[in-house]
Write an enzyme that holds these catalytic residues in place. Structure first.
Site, PDB file in Angstrom:
ATOM      1  CB  ALA A 108       6.518   1.632   3.096  1.00  0.00           C
ATOM      2  CE  LYS A 109       5.198   8.590  -1.029  1.00  0.00           C
ATOM      3  NZ  LYS A 109       4.524   9.425  -0.023  1.00  0.00           N
ATOM      4  N   GLY A 110       5.677   3.632  -2.436  1.00  0.00           N
ATOM      5  CA  GLY A 110       5.647   2.842  -3.662  1.00  0.00           C
ATOM      6  C   GLY A 110       5.461   3.755  -4.844  1.00  0.00           C
TER       7      GLY A 110
END
Ligand code: NAD
Length: 418
Positions: A109-111
């Protein structure tokens, strides 16, 4: 690769090119490739931020979950004006492959929040972090998605994330990693990425027959990763002959004194002007006479323009994506060994995983214990990638990617969704 419509660089399309190539080599069907070249879930949120002067700035934030076949989603949160959705997708995908290659039980994931944090004061930064955390909290969880620091985010910001999440769902330190040690962060996390880079160099040199005693190392970047790599690589007997950062470069064929350079940088804000070596530029650093080159600063630091200057036998990608695809191909043609980012800089997420494990156990390990676990994870991962590359006559990047997509595909198959 260029996005033909918008006419600009499309990071997700670039990552997908490598993923597609690996799927093809491994023999995965096209429908599986399509799953891997798209993301599972994307949440885009509005963050109204009340400024010190009473006005409101409306910011945009994202959390992208790429693939969760192997476990909860894991990946950093960056605060950057260019944290576009394509960039965040690309990074989320890379986290899936990075976690798979070091065999952590995580998906990727990444934000990101599109903001320049330098324009915010401390209380605005805290408010932004708390609002963003609550806005994406529905897709987070200790067993669902665990954020971590990335560009322009740090241990303090992770502490605010933990507190904001805990205020709604109850205290759960394992909700985020890269926390301050006082709040359940792991000993050894700070140096983990640089240490992991050095672990991989040790293994690679052994298998490739590169003598480390007296080997000349050049490092681009003297931040968290570059400094720790420089400090620790001396323990292998190497000589750090060049270092550069945003201020410029310093070169010394006899070897730089890293402790003095660190003290100089702390005082002067950069390596430029350091008296223990010759002054140079970033271009000089990348072109210097060395055996091992470690780009540990920026993406696309080496492109088709300057790749011909590289003299190293081995390039170890400590930064994310420091080589353009053209530069990568050229180095392989030049017979240079390229250790890919998803392997070389996986030490950070590995110790994030060890932090999460300690949080779940509510028990703290010693720094030595953490470092030993990290070394054994990196050693095993290097060994598996190297063996695959030898068996299949592939460059290390393709070998790493093939192993990763095969592992994720296997997990998805066992779960029954492909
Ligand atoms: P950092 O901000 O601590 O340091 C970055 C360094 O790069 C600084 O020394 C800066 O001066 C230098 N730099 C900036 N612009 C430059 C330029 N034009 N030329 C030369 N040097 C320049 O960042 P970091 O945490 O050390 O991360 C470095 C890289 O490693 C990034 O690509 C990051 O995504 C990647 N990475 C970091 C971690 C981690 O745990 N910190 C984990 C995985 C990957």
């Amino acid at each position: 690769m260029l996005d033909e419509v918008a006419g600009h660089h499309d990071p997700f399309a670039e990552v997908n090119e490598t993923v597609s190539r690996a799927c093809e080599i491994v023999g995965l069907p096209d429908d599986v490739r399509q799953i891997f070249c798209s993301t599972y879930r994307e949440i885009s949120v509005q963050i109204p931020l009340r400024r010190g002067d009473g006005s409101i700035t409306v910011l945009r934030g994202y959390r992208v979950q790429h693939n969760g076949a192997r476990g909860p989603y894991k990946g950093g949160i960056r605060y950057h004006p260019e944290a576009s959705i394509s960039e965040v997708r690309a990074m989320a995908s890379l986290m899936t492959w990075k976690c798979a290659i070091v065999n952590l039980p995580y998906g990727g994931a990444k934000g990101g929040v599109m903001v320049d944090p330098k324009t915010l004061n401390e209380s605005e930064l805290e408010q932004l972090t708390r609002r963003f955390t609550l806005a994406i909290s529905y897709v987070l969880g200790v067993n669902r998605d665990i954020p971590a620091p990335d560009v322009n985010t740090n241990a303090q910001i992770m502490a605010w994330i933990m507190d904001a999440y805990g205020s709604r769902y109850g205290h759960q330190p394992g909700i985020v990693t890269g926390k301050p040690v006082e709040l359940g962060g792991s000993l050894g996390r700070e140096a983990a990425t640089g240490r992991g880079v050095v672990n991989v160099v040790a293994e690679a040199a052994h298998d490739l027959g590169i003598k480390l005693e007296g080997a000349r190392v050049a490092i681009q970047g003297f931040g968290n990763v570059g400094y720790n790599a420089a400090r620790l690589i001396r323990e292998l007997g190497c000589n750090v002959v060049g270092i550069s950062d945003a201020s410029g470069g310093v070169l010394n064929p006899k070897g730089l004194d890293i402790d003095s350079l660190q003290a100089w940088t702390a005082e002067h804000g950069g390596v430029a002007g350091f008296t223990g070596g010759e002054t140079g530029t970033n271009a000089d650093l990348l072109a210097c006479d060395c055996d091992i080159l470690i780009p540990a600063a920026l993406s696309n630091a080496i492109t088709e323009e300057n790749v011909g200057d590289v003299k190293a036998r081995m390039v170890v990608e400590a930064a994310n994506h420091p080589l353009s695809s053209e530069a990568d191909d050229a180095l392989v043609d030049m017979g240079v060994t390229v250790v890919p980012d998803i392997l070389a800089n996986a030490g950070g997420v590995t110790v994030s995983y060890l932090e999460w494990v300690q949080n779940i156990q509510q028990y703290r390990w010693t720094e030595d214990h953490v470092n030993r676990e990290l070394a054994s994870v990196m050693k095993r991962a290097w060994g598996e990638v190297y063996a695959y590359s030898q068996d299949h006559k592939l460059p290390l990047r393709d070998a790493a990617m093939c192993l990763s997509v095969a592992r994720v595909a296997r997990a998805a198959k066992l779960r029954g969704y492909i």
